[in-house]
Design an enzyme around this catalytic site. Structure first.
Site, mmCIF file in Angstrom:
data_model
loop_
_atom_site.group_PDB
_atom_site.id
_atom_site.type_symbol
_atom_site.label_atom_id
_atom_site.label_comp_id
_atom_site.label_asym_id
_atom_site.label_seq_id
_atom_site.Cartn_x
_atom_site.Cartn_y
_atom_site.Cartn_z
ATOM 1 N N ASN A 10 0.800 -1.236 0.000
ATOM 2 C CA ASN A 10 0.000 0.000 0.000
ATOM 3 C C ASN A 10 0.831 1.284 0.000
ATOM 4 O O ASN A 10 0.270 2.370 -0.116
ATOM 5 C CB ASN A 10 -1.011 0.023 1.176
ATOM 6 C CG ASN A 10 -1.968 -1.152 1.109
ATOM 7 O OD1 ASN A 10 -2.629 -1.335 0.098
ATOM 8 N ND2 ASN A 10 -2.009 -1.958 2.150
ATOM 9 N N ARG A 17 -3.855 7.356 -0.335
ATOM 10 C CA ARG A 17 -4.354 6.652 0.854
ATOM 11 C C ARG A 17 -4.238 7.552 2.081
ATOM 12 O O ARG A 17 -3.166 8.106 2.362
ATOM 13 C CB ARG A 17 -3.596 5.341 1.056
ATOM 14 C CG ARG A 17 -2.266 5.456 1.729
ATOM 15 C CD ARG A 17 -1.544 4.134 1.867
ATOM 16 N NE ARG A 17 -1.938 3.357 3.011
ATOM 17 C CZ ARG A 17 -1.058 2.662 3.752
ATOM 18 N NH1 ARG A 17 0.223 2.676 3.483
ATOM 19 N NH2 ARG A 17 -1.496 1.960 4.763
ATOM 20 N N TYR A 22 -0.722 9.944 6.015
ATOM 21 C CA TYR A 22 0.522 9.703 5.277
ATOM 22 C C TYR A 22 0.968 10.869 4.398
ATOM 23 O O TYR A 22 2.017 10.789 3.752
ATOM 24 C CB TYR A 22 0.364 8.445 4.412
ATOM 25 C CG TYR A 22 0.106 7.204 5.237
ATOM 26 C CD1 TYR A 22 1.086 6.708 6.098
ATOM 27 C CD2 TYR A 22 -1.113 6.543 5.184
ATOM 28 C CE1 TYR A 22 0.850 5.580 6.867
ATOM 29 C CE2 TYR A 22 -1.365 5.415 5.951
ATOM 30 C CZ TYR A 22 -0.372 4.934 6.791
ATOM 31 O OH TYR A 22 -0.600 3.817 7.557
ATOM 32 N N ASN A 73 10.513 -0.466 5.233
ATOM 33 C CA ASN A 73 9.200 -0.103 5.774
ATOM 34 C C ASN A 73 8.280 -1.265 5.406
ATOM 35 O O ASN A 73 7.743 -1.312 4.294
ATOM 36 C CB ASN A 73 8.689 1.207 5.170
ATOM 37 C CG ASN A 73 7.355 1.626 5.780
ATOM 38 O OD1 ASN A 73 6.707 0.841 6.457
ATOM 39 N ND2 ASN A 73 6.953 2.866 5.532
ATOM 40 N N ALA A 76 2.050 -2.846 6.750
ATOM 41 C CA ALA A 76 1.234 -3.651 7.678
ATOM 42 C C ALA A 76 1.930 -4.948 8.086
ATOM 43 O O ALA A 76 1.674 -5.479 9.173
ATOM 44 C CB ALA A 76 -0.120 -3.953 7.051
ATOM 45 N N GLU A 97 14.357 -0.270 10.549
ATOM 46 C CA GLU A 97 12.930 -0.176 10.207
ATOM 47 C C GLU A 97 12.494 1.287 10.206
ATOM 48 O O GLU A 97 12.925 2.065 11.056
ATOM 49 C CB GLU A 97 12.120 -0.968 11.239
ATOM 50 C CG GLU A 97 10.633 -0.973 10.937
ATOM 51 C CD GLU A 97 9.900 -2.059 11.716
ATOM 52 O OE1 GLU A 97 10.197 -3.253 11.487
ATOM 53 O OE2 GLU A 97 9.059 -1.706 12.555
ATOM 54 N N ARG A 106 -1.191 5.173 17.263
ATOM 55 C CA ARG A 106 -2.358 4.854 16.427
ATOM 56 C C ARG A 106 -3.117 3.663 17.045
ATOM 57 O O ARG A 106 -3.119 3.507 18.255
ATOM 58 C CB ARG A 106 -1.870 4.584 14.995
ATOM 59 C CG ARG A 106 -1.179 5.830 14.377
ATOM 60 C CD ARG A 106 -0.723 5.578 12.959
ATOM 61 N NE ARG A 106 -1.850 5.279 12.091
ATOM 62 C CZ ARG A 106 -1.718 4.737 10.869
ATOM 63 N NH1 ARG A 106 -0.506 4.464 10.392
ATOM 64 N NH2 ARG A 106 -2.777 4.482 10.144
#
Ligand code: DQA
Length: 142
Positions: A10, A17, A22, A73, A76, A97, A106
């Site tokens: 994504n 999105r 983002y 990255n 999900a 990461e 979140r």
């Protein structure tokens, strides 16, 4: 220094999105931003993106030997991929990461990073600059 950058599912939809999370810039903008930084700092950067877990693993396995470090990255997959965890663990180069958003502020499921456990550092919450923080960290370690 050579850095392999791998982006997960994504992230190719950046700009479209959840722009409130983002940002409005596209995936193409992200890639150009990272490559321009690399050129300025004399870091050879190659950037890959895939929406599939197996393909992310193939990209890492087929390319890690040409790089000093991995910046990933996992999107999900961060929160549940033991396959990517095992993959990162199996390569002899350091992995960092990164996340555009602050996953700790979140939903609860984002607070767990499976893949981060096998990374030497994590940078998050700074949008595109999270990647720059990872590059700076790796350059200092060099
Ligand atoms: C993300 C955070 C993840 O929780 C999410 O699934 C993403 C993007 C980030 O960069 O903020 O796709 O990795």
């Amino acid at each position: 220094m050579n850095i392999l950058v791998v982006n997960g599912p994504n992230l190719n939809f950046l700009g479209r999105r959840e722009p409130e999370v983002y940002g409005k810039q596209s995936y193409h903008d992200l890639v150009n931003f990272l490559l321009a930084y690399g050129e300025m700092k004399k870091i050879d950067i190659e950037v890959y993106q895939s929406n599939s877990e197996g393909e992310i693993i193939d990209i890492i396995q087929n390319n890690y030997h040409r790089f000093d470090a991995l910046v990933i990255n996992p999107a999900a997959y961060t929160h549940y991929s033991y396959a990517i965890y095992d993959c990162i663990k199996s390569i002899p180069i350091p992995a960092v990461e990164v996340h555009l958003s602050n996953i700790n502020e979140r939903e609860d499921f984002r607070k767990i990073s499976v893949t981060g456990k096998v990374c030497v550092a994590t940078f998050l919450g700074k949008g595109f600059n999270s990647y720059i923080d990872a590059f700076k960290y790796l350059q200092k370690e060099e």
